[in-house]
Write an enzyme that holds these catalytic residues in place. Sequence first.
Site, PDB file in Angstrom:
ATOM      1  N   TRP A 150       9.617  -2.312   2.820  1.00 23.31           N
ATOM      2  CA  TRP A 150       9.419  -2.610   4.241  1.00 23.31           C
ATOM      3  C   TRP A 150       9.600  -4.113   4.440  1.00 23.31           C
ATOM      4  CZ3 TRP A 150       8.886   1.153   7.728  1.00 23.31           C
ATOM      5  CH2 TRP A 150       8.518   0.801   9.026  1.00 23.31           C
ATOM      6  N   GLU A 181       1.328   1.112  -0.555  1.00 22.27           N
ATOM      7  CA  GLU A 181       1.636   1.861  -1.774  1.00 22.27           C
ATOM      8  C   GLU A 181       1.666   0.983  -3.023  1.00 22.27           C
ATOM      9  OE1 GLU A 181       2.436   3.877   1.743  1.00 22.27           O
ATOM     10  OE2 GLU A 181       3.603   2.116   1.147  1.00 22.27           O
ATOM     11  N   ILE A 205       3.450  -7.920   8.668  1.00 24.04           N
ATOM     12  CA  ILE A 205       3.535  -8.771   9.854  1.00 24.04           C
ATOM     13  C   ILE A 205       2.787  -8.087  10.990  1.00 24.04           C
ATOM     14  CG2 ILE A 205       5.103  -9.894  11.481  1.00 24.04           C
ATOM     15  CD1 ILE A 205       7.226  -9.814   9.200  1.00 24.04           C
ATOM     16  N   HIS A 250      -2.990  -1.413  12.614  1.00 28.63           N
ATOM     17  CA  HIS A 250      -2.264  -1.072  11.380  1.00 28.63           C
ATOM     18  C   HIS A 250      -2.208  -2.264  10.423  1.00 28.63           C
ATOM     19  CE1 HIS A 250       1.453  -0.160   9.002  1.00 28.63           C
ATOM     20  NE2 HIS A 250       0.813   0.987   8.894  1.00 28.63           N
ATOM     21  N   PHE A 254      -0.779 -11.733  -6.682  1.00 31.07           N
ATOM     22  CA  PHE A 254      -0.746 -11.183  -5.321  1.00 31.07           C
ATOM     23  C   PHE A 254       0.277 -11.946  -4.495  1.00 31.07           C
ATOM     24  CE2 PHE A 254      -2.479 -10.608  -0.993  1.00 31.07           C
ATOM     25  CZ  PHE A 254      -2.607  -9.229  -0.969  1.00 31.07           C
ATOM     26  N   ARG A 301       6.665 -18.857   4.341  1.00 38.21           N
ATOM     27  CA  ARG A 301       5.993 -18.525   3.079  1.00 38.21           C
ATOM     28  C   ARG A 301       6.946 -17.876   2.070  1.00 38.21           C
ATOM     29  NH1 ARG A 301       2.841 -18.992   7.162  1.00 38.21           N
ATOM     30  NH2 ARG A 301       0.656 -19.591   6.969  1.00 38.21           N
TER      31      ARG A 301
END
Length: 163
Positions: free
Chosen positions: A28, A62, A86, A92, A117, A131
Amino acid sequence: MASGDQRAGRPPPGAGAGLRVGIVRATWNPDIVDRLSDGVGRGLDELGITEVTQVTVPGCFEIPLAAKLLAEAGQVDAIVTIGAVIRGETTHYELVSEGAAQGVMAVQLDTGIPVGFGLVTVENIEQALERSEGPGGHNVGEDAAYVAVTMALLARNVAADGD
């Protein structure tokens, strides 16, 4: 991750030679994740990592399961996770961000395999771009690679001291 001078230090070049690293990347937001992936590659190359296993998952939610599967397979010394969440118009964002962060932390604590992470959780695309910069810029993926290797070296040293 912190920014600027607040970021963690980098291990010396070549310090990760011989370590096996897994990468779990979300598909995604592919433009941002590709930039993070480039950063991971730069970091791992600098640290001398040559054995890399990469898996993809649909989204950041996931990532923890894939990281756990990699960790439990016993074929990696560290894992780097990369993805981008985002903010949109619903809750969500909070659910995915929090679930991914807690899940990744649980993988580390449950398996003893360090996980860097490298998920950006941002308000807008501009922050995501800031970033996930190219060489010499701020890239959360690159930072996560350094963190994962640093922690894998710590785990190796602690295990050696216990022998």
